[in-house]
Design a protein around this motif. Structure first.
Motif, short mmCIF file in Angstrom:
data_model
loop_
_atom_site.label_atom_id
_atom_site.label_comp_id
_atom_site.label_asym_id
_atom_site.label_seq_id
_atom_site.Cartn_x
_atom_site.Cartn_y
_atom_site.Cartn_z
N SER A 145 0.87 -1.18 0.00
CA SER A 145 0.00 0.00 0.00
C SER A 145 0.90 1.23 0.00
CB SER A 145 -0.90 -0.02 1.25
OG SER A 145 -1.88 0.98 1.19
N THR A 146 0.85 1.99 -1.08
CA THR A 146 1.77 3.12 -1.23
C THR A 146 1.05 4.45 -1.07
OG1 THR A 146 3.39 4.18 -2.69
CG2 THR A 146 1.49 3.13 -3.74
N LYS A 147 1.81 5.44 -0.65
CA LYS A 147 1.28 6.79 -0.49
C LYS A 147 1.33 7.60 -1.78
CE LYS A 147 1.20 6.12 4.10
NZ LYS A 147 -0.03 6.08 4.91
N VAL A 148 1.92 7.03 -2.83
CA VAL A 148 2.03 7.75 -4.10
C VAL A 148 0.86 7.39 -5.01
CG1 VAL A 148 4.54 7.80 -3.93
CG2 VAL A 148 3.44 5.99 -5.24
N PRO A 149 0.41 8.32 -5.87
CA PRO A 149 -0.70 8.03 -6.78
C PRO A 149 -0.24 7.23 -7.98
CG PRO A 149 0.10 10.27 -7.13
CD PRO A 149 0.88 9.72 -5.96
#
Length: 389
Positions: A145-149
């Motif tokens: 799960s990444t914080k980047v779009p």
């Protein structure tokens, strides 16, 4: 993606005001017989747990765990099974898309619940702040799960806020009806000070997940108690302040003696422990940790000033209590020793303090690793390093 709007019955800032349902936590009943057979129950799902449309498929069967470092990790290898596209069950992460094939196939079929263990890995920055290639050197399927779009289902809709807590609550609420048997919630790094001399890939290749419903995968012990001063006193005040507003009566009595557990919010927890609380409980926590009005940046001098950072500290201190553990966890859960690296057959580097031992929970070489070419190579490289350095 989960709903990012705050439910009307909860206030996102600065704290919840309305209480959740006061229903009693769900405590799964276990008989001596099903407790004894927990390992086998991990491998083949009960027919009633599979939707009728899927009951005709071959049950999933992942790697089994040996229970002693004296047993060869090649024993008990599972037979290849059908049910997914290729019958493979180990981790195969694409470092560009962040898609891990085994989890992806389970997700697309609504069969995540059939997976015995899934890593839930938080990440931020691109390229990721912490390289994720180590995931392919351990056996378990993973959801990054990444914080980047731009990474589809793997991108958190609120961006880079909430630290690991937002990721953990996000996964729980997003997959509530299809949670895997056990989840390992991780920061994304292979090496960190709070893991001491243990690499994460090593911990995961040898963790005794079948033997417990909760365990930390950090080594550094942390104590929060009313006896401290300065920074410690500030931490204790924050925990006390949020115990009731965020605990909603579900954490039990406030632990006047203090809290003791391995530091820094990396752990394995069983689905039954998570289901002790309703989904709404976790949705409320998620909304608290994804509020753009809060600052979640780690700044020790801002304790008691930045609500977001205070909440990060709060969750870091109480995760084990949320999962039904005693607030004060003693050394006998993890061991009190100078641990031995069972792959390299030498003392684990840096772990000279006996309270930083993980021997009691890290001694089960995972047979699934032998099915993964990259995991198997990692073990062989560790064995080659025996007696060197």
């Amino acid at each position: 993606s989960p709903q990012t709007t705050t439910p009307t019955q909860y206030a996102a800032s600065p704290l919840v005001k309305a209480p959740l349902s006061q229903s009693k936590p769900h405590t799964p009943q276990r008989t001596p017989e099903n407790q004894k057979n927990i390992s086998s129950s991990l491998l083949v799902p009960h027919p009633q747990s599979i939707p009728p449309t899927l009951q005709s498929t071959t049950p999933l069967k992942l790697g089994t765990s040996t229970v002693s470092s004296s047993v060869s990790p090649t024993q008990g290898l599972p037979a290849r099974t059908k049910g997914f596209d290729d019958g493979i069950r180990y981790a195969r992460l694409d470092l560009e898309t962040l898609v891990e094939d085994t989890f992806e196939q389970a997700m697309n079929r609504g069969r995540i619940k059939d997976l015995p263990v899934v890593l839930v890995v938080t990440s931020y920055g691109w390229p990721p702040r912490f390289p994720l290639d180590w995931i392919n050197r351990q056996p378990w399927p993973a959801f990054v799960s990444t914080k980047v779009p731009g990474k589809g289902v793997h991108s958190e809709p609120w961006g880079n806020i909430g630290q690991e807590d937002a990721t953990y609550f996000h996964f729980i609420t997003k997959f509530w009806d299809d949670l895997p048997e056990r989840m390992v919630f991780l920061h994304g790094h292979n090496k960190a000070w709070h893991q001491e001399g243990y690499l994460m890939e090593y911990l995961l290749r040898n963790a005794c997940f079948n033997e417990t419903e909760y365990m930390s995968v950090n080594a550094f012990p942390a104590i929060r108690s009313p006896k401290g001063s300065g920074k410690a006193a500030n931490e204790w005040a924050i925990i006390k302040k949020y115990w009731e507003p965020l605990g909603q009566g579900r954490l039990g009595p406030f632990p006047a003696k203090g809290l003791r557990e391995k530091c820094c919010a990396q752990f394995m927890v069983h689905r039954d422990r998570i289901k002790r609380h309703p989904k709404e409980f976790y949705a409320m926590q998620r909304d608290q940790m994804t509020d753009p009005k809060k600052s979640y940046k780690r700044e020790m001098k801002k304790m008691g000033v930045h609500v977001g950072f205070d909440l990060v500290l709060f969750y870091e201190s109480v995760w084990h209590v949320m999962w039904g553990e005693n607030p004060w966890i003693k050394d006998d859960k993890y061991g009190f020793c100078v641990d031995m690296d069972i792959e390299r057959e030498r003392p684990t580097p840096k772990n000279k303090d006996r309270s930083r031992c993980m021997k009691n929970v890290i001694h089960c070489p995972q047979a699934l690793c032998q099915e993964s070419p990259t995991c198997r190579v990692a073990v062989e490289e560790a064995k080659t390093a025996r007696g060197k350095g």
